[in-house]
Design a protein around this motif. Structure first.
Motif: not given
Length: 517
Positions: A52-80
């Motif tokens: 069969a074929s399948g897809t590799l995934n991390a055991v635990t993957t967390v999606q980080v969201g925002s509970q409030i609305s507003g303009q993003v002022k600063e970003i301190f993390a990037d890909f990897n």
């Protein structure tokens, strides 16, 4: 170069004569004998593999969201970017939320002031209540004194009436002051409730202000970033996903879709090997962690998700890669096997012929040996009553009739899928007639039979006096290329038909095919 008309006609006549001679020779039967391609029955290792074929995934993957609305002022993390739990990875402009906090604090101060005013009013009412009580006691004493004086005729009754009026008026005044005191107490309680409300609003504003700081919920690696500095985040009915964090890329899993015909042969803990296109010469290993019971129906094809562990100590595997999975469900070190092409081949008109069996009594029927063995195990393990025996015989007889039709299916996959359905139906019917005392033995017998795998009947064709003759055999494991023979009269080295040889002869026999060019 130019040719005359006569030469052209002569050339065409020669070609036509050659073609006619060739067809005439073919019609005379030169090299018209039917030739067959043969293959030998061999002995060797064979393994039943579920692919069969399948897809590799991390055991635990967390999606980080925002509970409030507003303009993003600063970003301190990037890909990897590796992150720790609680680490700040982005910040939303907090100006609006700071103003809300200041306003909530001012409202809370005003509420505290209202409590102080209400308590002062209550204190004044309590003082007024004391004064009226003193006046009421004085009026009561004056009334009692004048009653005694009237009895002695020292004063007129009019003085007594006036004293009684003063007493009654003072008593009613006391009731009014008491009611006003209750109003003041209610005002104090209302002011205190307002204070709690304002405190809650202040805490809510402070929480919203804290939510402008986006923190990593787990230790891991950022595998997706969906925002940029200056972008506006709108959190309405659904929280927008800002980052996706894989908790531990050293421990991954493959989510493979296994066909319903194969999932019954898998068990938790089975070893699995898989490969990815990024490393075609490297094999990875794991084991089955979970067989999810939720079916997936895609274009009327039912499959089940099987979760397979995938250790990734060197971080070579990446999320989203396609893994080609192979699960070895059974194997034989030295099995008698035949090519699958021999099981698929049939001569013209073979479907309408009866199905004779060589070396096997006709009374046994299709798959009778297997059914008899299974029935013997049922009788031994379950010890059924006479009524149950009759019901079991009916179920097994119907299963044999259905197994007899499997040989007409040309595809090995179709045969295996239909075989699993027949077994599932028979198992479900038997489960309905067993008692509570028989159920443990039945479940053990069912698990053992699934683990071993069961043989089905197939048909091979062999040459007898230059003519193809059918031969019924019992089949076991299959690896997609060859199939194990577990019953029949064939031995190692016997030849079976796998197809027709090309016409035109081999080694110069007969005439060669005519070619114009």
């Amino acid at each position: 170069m130019k040719f005359s008309l006569g030469k052209a006609v002569l050339l065409v006549a020669i070609v036509a004569a050659a073609v006619g001679a060739w067809y005439w020779l073919q019609s005379r039967g030169v090299d018209s004998e039917v030739r067959y391609r043969l293959a030998k029955v061999e002995r060797g290792p064979i393994s039943a593999v579920v692919a069969a074929s399948g897809t590799l995934n991390a055991v635990t993957t967390v999606q980080v969201g925002s509970q409030i609305s507003g303009q993003v002022k600063e970003i301190f993390a990037d890909f990897n970017t590796p992150v720790k739990s609680g680490q700040v990875i982005a910040r939303i402009d907090p100006a609006t939320f700071e103003l809300r906090v200041n306003q909530a604090r001012a409202d809370l101060d005003a509420a505290h002031s209202a409590v102080a005013v209400a308590r002062a009013g209550l204190a004044a009412q309590q003082a007024e209540l004391g004064r009226v009580r003193v006046a009421l006691a004085d009026a009561q004493r004056d009334l009692e004194r004048k009653k005694s004086l009237v009895d002695k005729n020292y004063i007129s009754p009019a003085e007594l009436d006036k004293a009684r009026t003063v007493y009654d008026s003072t008593r009613e005044q006391l009731k009014a002051v008491q009611a006003q005191q209750q109003v003041s107490e209610a005002q104090v309680r209302s002011a205190l409730a307002t204070v709690k409300q304002r405190e809650s609003l202040l805490k809510q504003s402070e929480v919203d202000l804290e939510r402008t700081i986006i923190r990593a919920p787990v230790d891991g690696t950022v595998i997706l970033r969906n925002i940029d500095a200056g972008q506006t985040v709108a959190a309405s009915l659904q929280a927008p996903v800002l980052f996706t964090i894989a908790q531990d890329l050293r421990d991954m899993q493959v989510e493979a879709a296994i066909d319903e015909a194969d999932v019954g042969r898998l068990r938790t803990g089975m070893p699995v090997s898989f490969a990815v296109d990024a490393f075609p010469r490297r094999s990875f290993s794991g084991d089955i962690r979970q067989i999810r019971k939720s079916p997936q129906n895609v274009q009327n094809v039912v499959s089940y998700t099987v979760v397979i562990s995938a250790a990734n100590p060197d971080l070579a595997l990446l999320p989203g890669m396609t893994a080609n999975v192979r699960v070895q469900v059974d194997s034989r070190a030295s099995a008698l096997k035949v090519p699958n092409a021999a099981l698929r081949w049939r001569p013209p008109g073979a479907a309408a012929e009866p199905a004779p069996q060589e070396g096997t009594p006709a009374a046994k029927g299709q798959g009778a040996g297997q059914a008899a063995q299974f029935r013997e195990q049922l009788m031994k393990e379950l010890k059924p009553s006479d009524t149950q025996k009759a019901q079991l015989d009916d179920i097994l007889a119907e299963s044999r009739r259905r197994f007899a039709t499997l040989r007409e299916l040309g595809s090995e996959t179709e045969r295996r899928r239909e075989m699993e359905r027949i077994r599932a139906d028979a198992s479900a019917r038997i489960s309905q007639i067993v008692t509570a005392e028989q159920r443990p033995a039945w479940e053990k017998l069912l698990a053992d039979s699934r683990g071993r795998g069961q043989a089905i009947t197939g048909r091979l064709w062999v040459l007898r006096d230059g003519e193809p003759r059918p031969l019924e055999v019992r089949l076991g494991l299959s690896d997609g290329t060859s199939t194990e023979l577990v019953g029949g009269t064939l031995s190692e080295g016997a030849e079976v038909i796998v197809g027709l040889a090309p016409s035109g002869g081999n080694g110069g026999a007969g005439l060669p095919r005519f070619r114009l060019f």
